[in-house]
Design a protein around this motif. Sequence first.
Motif, mmCIF file in Angstrom:
data_model
loop_
_atom_site.group_PDB
_atom_site.id
_atom_site.type_symbol
_atom_site.label_atom_id
_atom_site.label_comp_id
_atom_site.label_asym_id
_atom_site.label_seq_id
_atom_site.Cartn_x
_atom_site.Cartn_y
_atom_site.Cartn_z
ATOM 1 N N ASP A 166 0.838 -1.200 0.000
ATOM 2 C CA ASP A 166 0.000 0.000 0.000
ATOM 3 C C ASP A 166 0.877 1.257 0.000
ATOM 4 O OD1 ASP A 166 0.858 0.522 2.597
ATOM 5 O OD2 ASP A 166 -1.045 -0.008 3.540
ATOM 6 N N GLU A 167 0.267 2.440 0.195
ATOM 7 C CA GLU A 167 1.002 3.703 0.081
ATOM 8 C C GLU A 167 2.202 3.791 1.024
ATOM 9 O OE1 GLU A 167 -1.185 7.304 0.344
ATOM 10 O OE2 GLU A 167 -2.700 6.691 -1.098
ATOM 11 N N SER A 168 2.088 3.171 2.191
ATOM 12 C CA SER A 168 3.171 3.268 3.168
ATOM 13 C C SER A 168 4.391 2.463 2.781
ATOM 14 C CB SER A 168 2.669 2.811 4.545
ATOM 15 O OG SER A 168 2.420 1.410 4.548
ATOM 16 N N ILE A 176 1.013 1.741 -5.767
ATOM 17 C CA ILE A 176 0.504 0.653 -4.932
ATOM 18 C C ILE A 176 0.258 -0.542 -5.849
ATOM 19 C CG2 ILE A 176 -0.486 2.212 -3.214
ATOM 20 C CD1 ILE A 176 -3.255 1.588 -4.457
ATOM 21 N N MET A 177 0.501 -1.749 -5.345
ATOM 22 C CA MET A 177 0.555 -2.868 -6.296
ATOM 23 C C MET A 177 0.208 -4.204 -5.678
ATOM 24 S SD MET A 177 4.709 -3.450 -6.608
ATOM 25 C CE MET A 177 5.136 -1.700 -6.566
ATOM 26 N N LEU A 178 -0.133 -5.138 -6.563
ATOM 27 C CA LEU A 178 -0.195 -6.560 -6.262
ATOM 28 C C LEU A 178 0.792 -7.238 -7.202
ATOM 29 C CD1 LEU A 178 -3.362 -8.816 -5.836
ATOM 30 C CD2 LEU A 178 -1.329 -9.618 -6.999
ATOM 31 N N GLY A 179 1.837 -7.865 -6.634
ATOM 32 C CA GLY A 179 2.801 -8.605 -7.434
ATOM 33 C C GLY A 179 2.501 -10.086 -7.377
ATOM 34 N N ARG A 180 2.725 -10.775 -8.507
ATOM 35 C CA ARG A 180 2.306 -12.183 -8.560
ATOM 36 C C ARG A 180 3.149 -13.004 -9.531
ATOM 37 N NH1 ARG A 180 -0.521 -16.668 -8.566
ATOM 38 N NH2 ARG A 180 -2.433 -16.938 -9.763
ATOM 39 N N ASN A 181 3.645 -14.143 -9.076
ATOM 40 C CA ASN A 181 4.224 -15.162 -9.946
ATOM 41 C C ASN A 181 3.252 -16.326 -10.047
ATOM 42 O OD1 ASN A 181 6.686 -13.996 -10.604
ATOM 43 N ND2 ASN A 181 7.799 -14.968 -8.923
ATOM 44 N N ILE A 282 -6.319 -10.322 -2.503
ATOM 45 C CA ILE A 282 -7.199 -9.295 -3.063
ATOM 46 C C ILE A 282 -6.577 -7.930 -2.789
ATOM 47 C CG2 ILE A 282 -9.455 -8.163 -2.847
ATOM 48 C CD1 ILE A 282 -9.936 -10.764 -4.080
ATOM 49 N N PHE A 283 -6.669 -6.999 -3.765
ATOM 50 C CA PHE A 283 -6.116 -5.655 -3.580
ATOM 51 C C PHE A 283 -6.887 -4.686 -4.455
ATOM 52 C CE2 PHE A 283 -2.582 -2.467 -4.008
ATOM 53 C CZ PHE A 283 -2.430 -2.206 -2.645
ATOM 54 N N ASP A 284 -7.149 -3.456 -3.938
ATOM 55 C CA ASP A 284 -7.955 -2.518 -4.713
ATOM 56 C C ASP A 284 -7.272 -1.164 -4.882
ATOM 57 O OD1 ASP A 284 -8.380 -0.979 -2.416
ATOM 58 O OD2 ASP A 284 -10.406 -1.745 -2.063
ATOM 59 N N VAL A 285 -7.951 -0.260 -5.582
ATOM 60 C CA VAL A 285 -7.405 1.044 -5.935
ATOM 61 C C VAL A 285 -7.186 1.932 -4.718
ATOM 62 C CG1 VAL A 285 -9.621 2.178 -6.316
ATOM 63 C CG2 VAL A 285 -7.623 2.894 -7.668
ATOM 64 N N ASN A 286 -7.850 1.634 -3.615
ATOM 65 C CA ASN A 286 -7.677 2.397 -2.380
ATOM 66 C C ASN A 286 -6.479 1.917 -1.560
ATOM 67 O OD1 ASN A 286 -10.100 3.939 -2.827
ATOM 68 N ND2 ASN A 286 -11.252 2.109 -2.193
ATOM 69 N N GLY A 287 -5.807 0.884 -2.039
ATOM 70 C CA GLY A 287 -4.682 0.322 -1.306
ATOM 71 C C GLY A 287 -5.099 -0.622 -0.207
ATOM 72 N N GLU A 288 -6.350 -1.053 -0.239
ATOM 73 C CA GLU A 288 -6.851 -1.990 0.754
ATOM 74 C C GLU A 288 -6.814 -3.403 0.182
ATOM 75 O OE1 GLU A 288 -10.717 -0.661 1.800
ATOM 76 O OE2 GLU A 288 -9.993 1.166 2.790
ATOM 77 N N CYS A 310 2.207 -8.050 7.600
ATOM 78 C CA CYS A 310 2.998 -6.944 8.116
ATOM 79 C C CYS A 310 2.327 -5.636 7.730
ATOM 80 C CB CYS A 310 4.435 -6.990 7.580
ATOM 81 S SG CYS A 310 4.558 -6.925 5.776
ATOM 82 N N ALA A 311 2.685 -4.566 8.422
ATOM 83 C CA ALA A 311 2.063 -3.279 8.167
ATOM 84 C C ALA A 311 2.298 -2.842 6.725
ATOM 85 C CB ALA A 311 2.630 -2.240 9.124
ATOM 86 N N GLY A 312 1.204 -2.514 6.045
ATOM 87 C CA GLY A 312 1.314 -1.992 4.686
ATOM 88 C C GLY A 312 1.437 -3.030 3.610
ATOM 89 N N CYS A 313 1.470 -4.302 3.977
ATOM 90 C CA CYS A 313 1.629 -5.323 2.956
ATOM 91 C C CYS A 313 0.946 -6.620 3.379
ATOM 92 C CB CYS A 313 3.104 -5.596 2.676
ATOM 93 S SG CYS A 313 3.978 -6.406 4.029
#
Length: 410
Positions: A166-168, A176-181, A282-288, A310-313
């Motif tokens: 997320d932003e932090s 802000i992102m979702l990374g995936r292999n 799951i991840f959205d445009v708000n960083g949630e 962990c915080a932010g991820c």
Amino acid sequence: MKITITQRSLFRRRVLWGVGLVVFVLAALNSCAIWTVLVTNPKLSPRTEARSDGKSFVKPGAGGVPIVHLHGTPYERGHAHGAMLKDEIRTLYENYLGIIVTYTYGRNDYLKVARAMLPHMPEAYVEEMRGIADGAGTGLSFDDVLVANVFLDVSQQVGCSTFTLDESRVSDPQDIMLGRNLDFTSLNIAGRYSHVFVHHGTGGHDVLAPSWPGLVGAVSGMNDKGLALAMMLVPSEELNSASMPYAMLYRQILERAATAEQARVTLLELGCRASVTNNLTIFDVNGEGFVAEIEPNRGGAAQVRFREECAGCAFSTNHFNEEHGELETDPYGNSYERWDLMKTKLAGEKPLTVDDAKALLKELAMDGKNLQSMIFLPRRREMLLAAIGPDAVERPYESYNLDRLLGHSP
């Protein structure tokens, strides 16, 4: 009906995947004809030319990955899918999926599960599968398409890694992102046949999903609201056939939900139909976002647990959090090792860039099995995808813009 995978059959499956397929490849190396088919035959690559069927069309994509736009009713979308990709579907079935089906349980057992699942599948997706079979024509039956669409549930061989930031945790709030292999046995076939599917006008949100010809579900994807998801299979001895295939469940979430919270609600509503144990990110445009640990039906309802590491991820591989390090053997390849690597890399205070995420995905990739590596950037309305080959993460990431592909902004 719940099908239990016995210890003996589980052992058989793992041995056949770990040894049998190796034997098959070694045998292929000693057979000029088979080696020519599997490795050097140029026909065993997807067509790159543009083509269309009614309102649907295929266009060449960046990095050699075709982009498939599907429009119309469910049957029309499926028929166009089958007609435009019939050669690719048959090649995958005959030279890849059919081999793995034979080396695990056999087609009859797969078909038994598929027919038990059929009444629980969304009718729209059933119509799509009928359309695929009809569009592909002679040589591909509806039963073949059914087997293809329960293949992941029965074989239980997807080994993947995901993380969200997320932003932090990023250097630029837009990143802000979702990374995936996505890691899976390729046999030097599946790695060549990645396609990007764009599902238009489904009655819900339009969906962008990297996948393969013949499949209607989504194991990774992002919708027109910037909601992204990715699944990681958790090996289990049970398969609940009174359910829909999990890839169909996850496409439904993308079609129905606009935010992580809506996805959570939708998952709880539909989760009772989970087929096998999964981790779902799951991840959205708000960083949630969140990771959901999903188990098949027990006592009439699925068990779904939501967690954040962990915080932010959030991050996940192929085991449940409470099981980390407790089992004598790693449940899937190097699942523990990949989980520990993400914990180390993501728990620090340094903000990460997209390039940092690419470097982490490269470290996480399973050698010889990385079929797709992707980064969803919801605020940029963009998917970065590296595909083609058994080590896709070694290739350049190509950009896929949501607005350009879906044809509109939210």
